[in-house]
Design a protein around this motif. Structure first.
Motif, PDB file in Angstrom:
ATOM      1  N   LEU A 134       0.864  -1.180   0.000  1.00 39.21           N
ATOM      2  CA  LEU A 134       0.000   0.000   0.000  1.00 39.21           C
ATOM      3  C   LEU A 134       0.899   1.228   0.000  1.00 39.21           C
ATOM      4  CD1 LEU A 134      -2.990   0.923   0.181  1.00 39.21           C
ATOM      5  CD2 LEU A 134      -2.694   1.013   2.664  1.00 39.21           C
ATOM      6  N   ARG A 135       0.845   2.021  -1.068  1.00 42.11           N
ATOM      7  CA  ARG A 135       1.724   3.178  -1.217  1.00 42.11           C
ATOM      8  C   ARG A 135       1.121   4.440  -0.629  1.00 42.11           C
ATOM      9  NH1 ARG A 135       1.502   4.049  -6.573  1.00 42.11           N
ATOM     10  NH2 ARG A 135       3.175   5.587  -6.442  1.00 42.11           N
ATOM     11  N   GLY A 136      -0.195   4.451  -0.475  1.00 44.66           N
ATOM     12  CA  GLY A 136      -0.898   5.617   0.044  1.00 44.66           C
ATOM     13  C   GLY A 136      -2.375   5.461  -0.250  1.00 44.66           C
ATOM     14  N   PRO A 137      -3.211   6.442   0.114  1.00 36.81           N
ATOM     15  CA  PRO A 137      -4.650   6.333  -0.168  1.00 36.81           C
ATOM     16  C   PRO A 137      -4.907   6.126  -1.660  1.00 36.81           C
ATOM     17  CG  PRO A 137      -4.206   8.184   1.295  1.00 36.81           C
ATOM     18  CD  PRO A 137      -2.868   7.698   0.813  1.00 36.81           C
ATOM     19  N   GLY A 138      -5.565   5.014  -1.981  1.00 40.32           N
ATOM     20  CA  GLY A 138      -5.904   4.731  -3.366  1.00 40.32           C
ATOM     21  C   GLY A 138      -4.747   4.304  -4.228  1.00 40.32           C
ATOM     22  N   GLN A 139      -3.608   3.906  -3.627  1.00 38.34           N
ATOM     23  CA  GLN A 139      -2.411   3.554  -4.391  1.00 38.34           C
ATOM     24  C   GLN A 139      -1.827   2.243  -3.886  1.00 38.34           C
ATOM     25  OE1 GLN A 139      -0.304   7.215  -3.321  1.00 38.34           O
ATOM     26  NE2 GLN A 139      -0.367   7.825  -5.470  1.00 38.34           N
ATOM     27  N   ILE A 140      -1.637   1.274  -4.780  1.00 35.37           N
ATOM     28  CA  ILE A 140      -1.057  -0.004  -4.380  1.00 35.37           C
ATOM     29  C   ILE A 140       0.095  -0.381  -5.295  1.00 35.37           C
ATOM     30  CG2 ILE A 140      -3.171  -0.862  -3.327  1.00 35.37           C
ATOM     31  CD1 ILE A 140      -3.569  -2.643  -5.816  1.00 35.37           C
ATOM     32  N   LEU A 141       0.970  -1.240  -4.788  1.00 36.66           N
ATOM     33  CA  LEU A 141       2.116  -1.762  -5.519  1.00 36.66           C
ATOM     34  C   LEU A 141       1.947  -3.265  -5.663  1.00 36.66           C
ATOM     35  CD1 LEU A 141       5.018  -1.469  -6.710  1.00 36.66           C
ATOM     36  CD2 LEU A 141       5.868  -1.830  -4.363  1.00 36.66           C
ATOM     37  N   LEU A 142       2.012  -3.766  -6.895  1.00 35.56           N
ATOM     38  CA  LEU A 142       1.852  -5.194  -7.162  1.00 35.56           C
ATOM     39  C   LEU A 142       3.119  -5.748  -7.775  1.00 35.56           C
ATOM     40  CD1 LEU A 142      -1.759  -5.289  -8.675  1.00 35.56           C
ATOM     41  CD2 LEU A 142      -1.045  -5.302  -6.274  1.00 35.56           C
ATOM     42  N   GLU A 143       3.661  -6.785  -7.140  1.00 29.76           N
ATOM     43  CA  GLU A 143       4.848  -7.456  -7.641  1.00 29.76           C
ATOM     44  C   GLU A 143       4.693  -8.956  -7.448  1.00 29.76           C
ATOM     45  OE1 GLU A 143       8.487  -4.389  -6.830  1.00 29.76           O
ATOM     46  OE2 GLU A 143       7.683  -5.425  -5.075  1.00 29.76           O
ATOM     47  N   GLY A 144       5.343  -9.731  -8.304  1.00 31.49           N
ATOM     48  CA  GLY A 144       5.423 -11.171  -8.103  1.00 31.49           C
ATOM     49  C   GLY A 144       4.141 -11.914  -8.422  1.00 31.49           C
ATOM     50  N   THR A 145       4.174 -13.205  -8.109  1.00 30.84           N
ATOM     51  CA  THR A 145       3.035 -14.084  -8.355  1.00 30.84           C
ATOM     52  C   THR A 145       2.684 -14.821  -7.065  1.00 30.84           C
ATOM     53  OG1 THR A 145       4.455 -15.918  -9.026  1.00 30.84           O
ATOM     54  CG2 THR A 145       3.698 -14.419 -10.768  1.00 30.84           C
ATOM     55  N   GLY A 146       1.599 -15.583  -7.108  1.00 30.29           N
ATOM     56  CA  GLY A 146       1.183 -16.313  -5.913  1.00 30.29           C
ATOM     57  C   GLY A 146       0.101 -17.316  -6.233  1.00 30.29           C
ATOM     58  N   ARG A 147      -0.554 -17.795  -5.195  1.00 31.23           N
ATOM     59  CA  ARG A 147      -1.651 -18.738  -5.333  1.00 31.23           C
ATOM     60  C   ARG A 147      -2.579 -18.590  -4.136  1.00 31.23           C
ATOM     61  NH1 ARG A 147      -0.008 -24.778  -5.298  1.00 31.23           N
ATOM     62  NH2 ARG A 147      -2.058 -25.136  -4.349  1.00 31.23           N
ATOM     63  N   ILE A 148      -3.763 -19.160  -4.237  1.00 31.84           N
ATOM     64  CA  ILE A 148      -4.733 -19.151  -3.143  1.00 31.84           C
ATOM     65  C   ILE A 148      -5.238 -20.576  -2.956  1.00 31.84           C
ATOM     66  CG2 ILE A 148      -6.990 -18.341  -2.357  1.00 31.84           C
ATOM     67  CD1 ILE A 148      -6.545 -15.801  -4.029  1.00 31.84           C
ATOM     68  N   ASP A 149      -5.188 -21.080  -1.746  1.00 32.61           N
ATOM     69  CA  ASP A 149      -5.775 -22.377  -1.389  1.00 32.61           C
ATOM     70  C   ASP A 149      -6.980 -22.118  -0.503  1.00 32.61           C
ATOM     71  OD1 ASP A 149      -3.683 -24.639  -2.200  1.00 32.61           O
ATOM     72  OD2 ASP A 149      -2.581 -22.868  -1.542  1.00 32.61           O
ATOM     73  N   LEU A 150      -8.102 -22.765  -0.784  1.00 33.90           N
ATOM     74  CA  LEU A 150      -9.317 -22.483  -0.029  1.00 33.90           C
ATOM     75  C   LEU A 150     -10.163 -23.734   0.155  1.00 33.90           C
ATOM     76  CD1 LEU A 150     -12.133 -22.217  -2.012  1.00 33.90           C
ATOM     77  CD2 LEU A 150     -10.671 -20.451  -2.990  1.00 33.90           C
ATOM     78  N   GLN A 151     -11.050 -23.649   1.143  1.00 34.83           N
ATOM     79  CA  GLN A 151     -11.971 -24.735   1.451  1.00 34.83           C
ATOM     80  C   GLN A 151     -13.042 -24.182   2.391  1.00 34.83           C
ATOM     81  OE1 GLN A 151     -10.363 -27.944   3.858  1.00 34.83           O
ATOM     82  NE2 GLN A 151     -11.503 -29.503   2.731  1.00 34.83           N
ATOM     83  N   ARG A 152     -14.236 -24.743   2.343  1.00 39.18           N
ATOM     84  CA  ARG A 152     -15.247 -24.345   3.314  1.00 39.18           C
ATOM     85  C   ARG A 152     -14.771 -24.719   4.706  1.00 39.18           C
ATOM     86  NH1 ARG A 152     -21.435 -26.155   2.333  1.00 39.18           N
ATOM     87  NH2 ARG A 152     -21.074 -27.503   4.139  1.00 39.18           N
ATOM     88  N   ALA A 153     -15.081 -23.897   5.692  1.00 36.02           N
ATOM     89  CA  ALA A 153     -14.508 -24.054   7.027  1.00 36.02           C
ATOM     90  C   ALA A 153     -14.859 -25.391   7.664  1.00 36.02           C
ATOM     91  CB  ALA A 153     -14.953 -22.909   7.934  1.00 36.02           C
ATOM     92  N   ASP A 154     -16.007 -25.965   7.319  1.00 40.42           N
ATOM     93  CA  ASP A 154     -16.405 -27.249   7.903  1.00 40.42           C
ATOM     94  C   ASP A 154     -15.846 -28.433   7.127  1.00 40.42           C
ATOM     95  OD1 ASP A 154     -17.939 -27.188   5.610  1.00 40.42           O
ATOM     96  OD2 ASP A 154     -19.876 -27.193   6.625  1.00 40.42           O
ATOM     97  N   GLY A 155     -14.994 -28.169   6.128  1.00 41.20           N
ATOM     98  CA  GLY A 155     -14.366 -29.241   5.362  1.00 41.20           C
ATOM     99  C   GLY A 155     -15.181 -29.742   4.198  1.00 41.20           C
ATOM    100  N   GLU A 156     -16.421 -29.296   4.089  1.00 40.93           N
ATOM    101  CA  GLU A 156     -17.280 -29.715   2.979  1.00 40.93           C
ATOM    102  C   GLU A 156     -17.091 -28.761   1.802  1.00 40.93           C
ATOM    103  OE1 GLU A 156     -19.115 -32.466   3.024  1.00 40.93           O
ATOM    104  OE2 GLU A 156     -18.459 -32.898   5.078  1.00 40.93           O
ATOM    105  N   ASN A 157     -17.349 -29.272   0.604  1.00 39.38           N
ATOM    106  CA  ASN A 157     -17.323 -28.427  -0.590  1.00 39.38           C
ATOM    107  C   ASN A 157     -18.710 -28.386  -1.197  1.00 39.38           C
ATOM    108  OD1 ASN A 157     -14.560 -27.722  -0.560  1.00 39.38           O
ATOM    109  ND2 ASN A 157     -14.008 -29.708  -1.438  1.00 39.38           N
ATOM    110  N   ASP A 158     -19.035 -27.273  -1.812  1.00 39.86           N
ATOM    111  CA  ASP A 158     -20.332 -27.152  -2.470  1.00 39.86           C
ATOM    112  C   ASP A 158     -20.148 -26.378  -3.765  1.00 39.86           C
ATOM    113  OD1 ASP A 158     -20.083 -24.484  -1.734  1.00 39.86           O
ATOM    114  OD2 ASP A 158     -21.469 -24.636  -0.049  1.00 39.86           O
ATOM    115  N   ALA A 159     -21.248 -26.032  -4.399  1.00 37.55           N
ATOM    116  CA  ALA A 159     -21.169 -25.334  -5.682  1.00 37.55           C
ATOM    117  C   ALA A 159     -20.461 -23.991  -5.553  1.00 37.55           C
ATOM    118  CB  ALA A 159     -22.570 -25.147  -6.251  1.00 37.55           C
TER     119      ALA A 159
END
Length: 312
Positions: A134-159
């Motif tokens: 975050l560089r300031g109000p309304g200003q961000i800096l984006l570098e690099g790559t990444g990933r996101i891992d997710l799951q429903r909190a109860d361990g079940e998956n749905d649509a």
């Protein structure tokens, strides 16, 4: 999912929100910070990358001004503000029975706290290695790559699980459905519970911390306590795996040149998330009768520093 809200539109929230917006989704940024919200609405979100600087038009508002009902709300506030954000959006009618609430925040226990406000079947946990600044109000800096891992909190998956992953991947966020996101959350929380407070207390970058020849002996007692507490909660962590994850951040070409987020918060005069890292380990330890003296001490030392550096 037709309408998406990013609740907590700091650096990471703005990154995810901007990528979803660029992919064609209906996204609103929601944040408590007046100047940030105003800047985004007046000039658009300014994005700086390694090669370019540009603006993207995306609506922003404060939580008390939210008017729409959202199909997906991604929570990326600081941990201490998340429950107020969630309750405010619920009171505003922004959350309905099928709204998916996905938290990408650091720390532990968010699913347990959110379950006091909404049904667990609406809560999704996620972990990311994307970075942003975050560089300031309304200003961000984006570098690099990444990933996101997710799951429903109860361990079940749905649509909704499939829909979120498909949407994230359409926005080039590299999302995957985890088969044990709770363990992944604990592994990341362990890394943060070790490096965040130690680098903050010592006022060192990750590489500078690692240069101490006995750094491993310093981190092992903290990790051992976390493993014991996790086991009491039915979560199996491996000490060697955790040490390798932590030590993989040490090189300068990894994360070594960076100060952890806790250090950045403290020395910018902001409260830290220590209560949701080492503080949560200590709380679980008391619940199960497991001593956590190293995590207790880190908690107290950071709170002592907050008394000096955080005003008001």
């Amino acid at each position: 999912m037709k309408k998406i809200a990013i609740a907590g539109a700091g650096a990471m929230g703005s990154r995810i929100g901007s990528q979803l917006k660029k992919a064609g989704y209906d996204v609103t940024l929601i944040d408590f910070w007046d100047e940030h919200v105003q800047a985004i609405n007046d000039r658009g979100l300014e994005i700086q990358t390694e090669t370019d600087t540009y603006h993207i038009d995306i609506p922003a508002c404060k939580p008390e001004d939210a008017e729409a009902r959202y199909d997906l709300i991604i929570i990326l506030t600081k941990a201490m503000h998340s429950e107020v954000m969630l309750q405010t959006l619920l009171d505003r009618g922004a959350i309905y029975e099928d709204t998916a609430i996905l938290t990408l925040m650091n720390g532990l226990g968010h699913d347990e706290r959110f379950a006091q406000i909404i049904p667990t079947t609406q809560v999704f946990l996620a972990v990311t290695v994307w970075t942003a600044g975050l560089r300031g109000p309304g200003q961000i800096l984006l570098e690099g790559t990444g990933r996101i891992d997710l799951q429903r909190a109860d361990g079940e998956n749905d649509a909704r699980t499939e829909a979120i992953v498909e949407m994230f991947n359409h926005a080039h966020l590299n999302a995957y459905i985890s088969d044990n996101v709770i363990q992944t959350v604990w592994e990341k929380a362990t890394l943060n519970s070790v490096l965040n407070p130690l680098c903050t207390i010592l006022d060192k970058t990750i590489f500078e911390f690692s240069s101490y020849p006995d750094a491993r002996q310093q981190i092992e007692p903290i990790i051992d306590e976390i493993i014991a507490v996790a086991k009491a909660k039915g979560i199996q962590l491996n000490a060697q795996t955790l040490i390798q994850k932590i030590e993989s951040t040490y090189p300068k070409n990894a994360q070594g040149l960076h100060y952890p987020s806790m250090h950045q918060d403290l020395y910018r005069g902001r409260l830290t998330e220590i209560d949701y890292l080492n503080g949560q380990i200590s709380a679980y330890g008391r619940e199960f009768g497991i001593p956590t003296p190293n995590n207790d001490m880190l908690l107290h030392l950071i709170h002592q520093l907050e008394m000096t550096h955080v005003k008001g």
